[in-house]
Write an enzyme that holds these catalytic residues in place. Structure first.
Site, PDB file in Angstrom:
ATOM      1  N   SER A 124      13.112   2.245  -1.333  1.00  0.00           N
ATOM      2  CA  SER A 124      12.111   1.215  -1.042  1.00  0.00           C
ATOM      3  C   SER A 124      12.768  -0.135  -1.260  1.00  0.00           C
ATOM      4  O   SER A 124      13.859  -0.224  -1.819  1.00  0.00           O
ATOM      5  CB  SER A 124      10.889   1.361  -1.968  1.00  0.00           C
ATOM      6  OG  SER A 124      11.225   0.993  -3.301  1.00  0.00           O
ATOM      7  N   ILE A 176      13.601   1.659  -6.657  1.00  0.00           N
ATOM      8  CA  ILE A 176      12.695   0.518  -6.703  1.00  0.00           C
ATOM      9  C   ILE A 176      13.493  -0.709  -7.112  1.00  0.00           C
ATOM     10  O   ILE A 176      14.379  -0.632  -7.977  1.00  0.00           O
ATOM     11  CB  ILE A 176      11.512   0.744  -7.674  1.00  0.00           C
ATOM     12  CG1 ILE A 176      10.525  -0.432  -7.599  1.00  0.00           C
ATOM     13  CG2 ILE A 176      11.991   0.994  -9.101  1.00  0.00           C
ATOM     14  CD1 ILE A 176       9.214  -0.185  -8.337  1.00  0.00           C
ATOM     15  N   ILE A 184      17.236   2.066 -10.093  1.00  0.00           N
ATOM     16  CA  ILE A 184      16.863   0.663 -10.097  1.00  0.00           C
ATOM     17  C   ILE A 184      17.791  -0.084  -9.142  1.00  0.00           C
ATOM     18  O   ILE A 184      19.022  -0.026  -9.285  1.00  0.00           O
ATOM     19  CB  ILE A 184      16.949   0.065 -11.521  1.00  0.00           C
ATOM     20  CG1 ILE A 184      15.988   0.810 -12.460  1.00  0.00           C
ATOM     21  CG2 ILE A 184      16.629  -1.428 -11.488  1.00  0.00           C
ATOM     22  CD1 ILE A 184      14.518   0.729 -12.078  1.00  0.00           C
ATOM     23  N   LYS A 185      17.199  -0.772  -8.176  1.00  0.00           N
ATOM     24  CA  LYS A 185      17.995  -1.493  -7.179  1.00  0.00           C
ATOM     25  C   LYS A 185      18.324  -2.894  -7.683  1.00  0.00           C
ATOM     26  O   LYS A 185      17.445  -3.632  -8.127  1.00  0.00           O
ATOM     27  CB  LYS A 185      17.237  -1.591  -5.852  1.00  0.00           C
ATOM     28  CG  LYS A 185      17.083  -0.278  -5.146  1.00  0.00           C
ATOM     29  CD  LYS A 185      16.395  -0.429  -3.794  1.00  0.00           C
ATOM     30  CE  LYS A 185      17.373  -0.824  -2.718  1.00  0.00           C
ATOM     31  NZ  LYS A 185      16.767  -0.711  -1.357  1.00  0.00           N
ATOM     32  N   VAL A 186      19.605  -3.224  -7.575  1.00  0.00           N
ATOM     33  CA  VAL A 186      20.105  -4.518  -8.037  1.00  0.00           C
ATOM     34  C   VAL A 186      20.968  -5.110  -6.929  1.00  0.00           C
ATOM     35  O   VAL A 186      21.892  -4.442  -6.443  1.00  0.00           O
ATOM     36  CB  VAL A 186      20.953  -4.363  -9.315  1.00  0.00           C
ATOM     37  CG1 VAL A 186      21.417  -5.729  -9.814  1.00  0.00           C
ATOM     38  CG2 VAL A 186      20.181  -3.617 -10.401  1.00  0.00           C
TER      39      VAL A 186
END
Length: 340
Positions: free
Chosen positions: A39, A102, A133-135
């Protein structure tokens, strides 16, 4: 290829929406059409702003005096938990599969401390191990992913356009891992081929291109060749826990097959995350690969012969990164404004 996931290659679904999750999602994973999902702020904005599935819950949260970000997080976390629960069997069977990503609030992209705190909080509140976790792969983002990954949180390094970004992400993740956490490095592909300057790349009009005539130069090439170079940089670290994920692979041109980028970017130890229509097209009738897979040197040689319309490749990388950051911020701001 049809009917099963290709060995050492995964398809993930780049789409999240409550109605889809409650209806067709289970069928598609049971058919092994994909074994992971992603997402981003734009996907959530599109879903929440345009789907009726969220409206009653939004009104109930507003009645509780939730602010706009609290409403967003409540909705997003619920969706991510639902996906994580549905994909958990894949994760248990093989920790290279079954993830949902996310993204940290994109407005925090330059704030290392706040991004680390939010990444940890989101991971803990969601409560499933199979969450990434998207960074974003910025200077601040490198510090964030290093800290989170070292603490055992799975990471999706996103908005990677240049081989230098890909190499730095891989180096940081490779050096900071103290656990068995997994990471993917999301290399964006098709956005190269939507730039105005790419009109100068092709010597033949796109309407003359056919799969039967792969020598015609009208196929988008820059994004795919660049992705091959990024993949080589990542694989050079030989870390089984760090994989290349090819993102932004929905076909933008009506003159190429919907699954064009998937078909041309199948490689060992990789993932493609694609819109639902692209995935369906791939499984229904996979198109042919028309761009030969090249090693780093040969891909760079081909890129060197592409007419970039007077732009330098480094300037293109920077422009695409800045455009990507701006687009995610704008989508997020629009979403929060609608929830206020």
């Amino acid at each position: 290829m049809k009917g099963k996931i290709i060995k050492d290659f995964s398809l993930w679904c780049d789409f999240i929406e409550r109605g889809f999750l409650q209806k067709d999602f289970d069928r598609l994973i049971s058919e092994q059409k994909f074994n992971g999902a992603t997402s981003n702020p734009s996907i959530f904005a599109q879903a929440i702003l345009h789907s009726a599935s969220y409206q009653d819950e939004i009104q109930a949260l507003k009645a509780k005096q939730y602010n706009s970000k609290q409403i967003y997080e409540t909705l997003a976390i619920k969706d991510i938990q639902l996906v994580a629960s549905k994909l958990n069997a894949f994760y248990i069977a093989n920790q290279d599969s079954g993830y949902i990503s996310i993204e940290i609030d994109p407005r925090l992209c330059d704030d290392v401390k706040a991004s680390i705190a939010e990444g940890r909080r989101l991971y803990e509140e969601i409560g499933f191990e199979n969450v990434m976790i998207k960074v974003p792969a910025t200077q601040a983002g490198f510090e964030v992913m290093k800290e989170l990954y070292a603490s055992g949180i799975h990471i999706n390094a996103t908005l990677v356009f240049s081989p230098a970004q890909a190499k730095e992400c891989a180096r940081i993740l490779n050096d900071s891992a103290k656990t068995s956490a997994r990471a993917v490095i999301s290399v964006f592909v098709s956005r190269f081929d939507t730039l105005d300057m790419t009109n100068a790349i092709n010597t033949t009009d796109a309407t003359n291109a056919t799969l039967e005539n792969p020598n015609v130069c009208a196929y988008p090439r820059l994004g795919i060749l660049n992705a091959m170079v990024c993949y080589s940089e990542i694989e050079a670290f030989n870390n089984p826990n760090i994989r290349t994920l090819f993102a932004s692979i929905g076909a933008k041109s009506p003159h190429i097959p919907k699954d064009f980028y998937i078909t041309n970017l199948i490689a060992p130890h990789t993932i493609n995350t694609a819109p639902l229509a692209t995935i369906e097209a791939f499984w229904q009738n996979p198109s042919q690969r028309v761009i030969q897979w090249l090693d780093k040197k040969r891909a760079l040689d081909e890129i060197a012969h592409i007419n970039l319309g007077g732009k330098s490749l480094d300037s293109i990388y920077d422009m695409l990164l800045q455009n990507g950051l701006s687009a995610f911020k704008s989508s997020f701001q629009e979403l929060l404004a609608s929830l206020s």
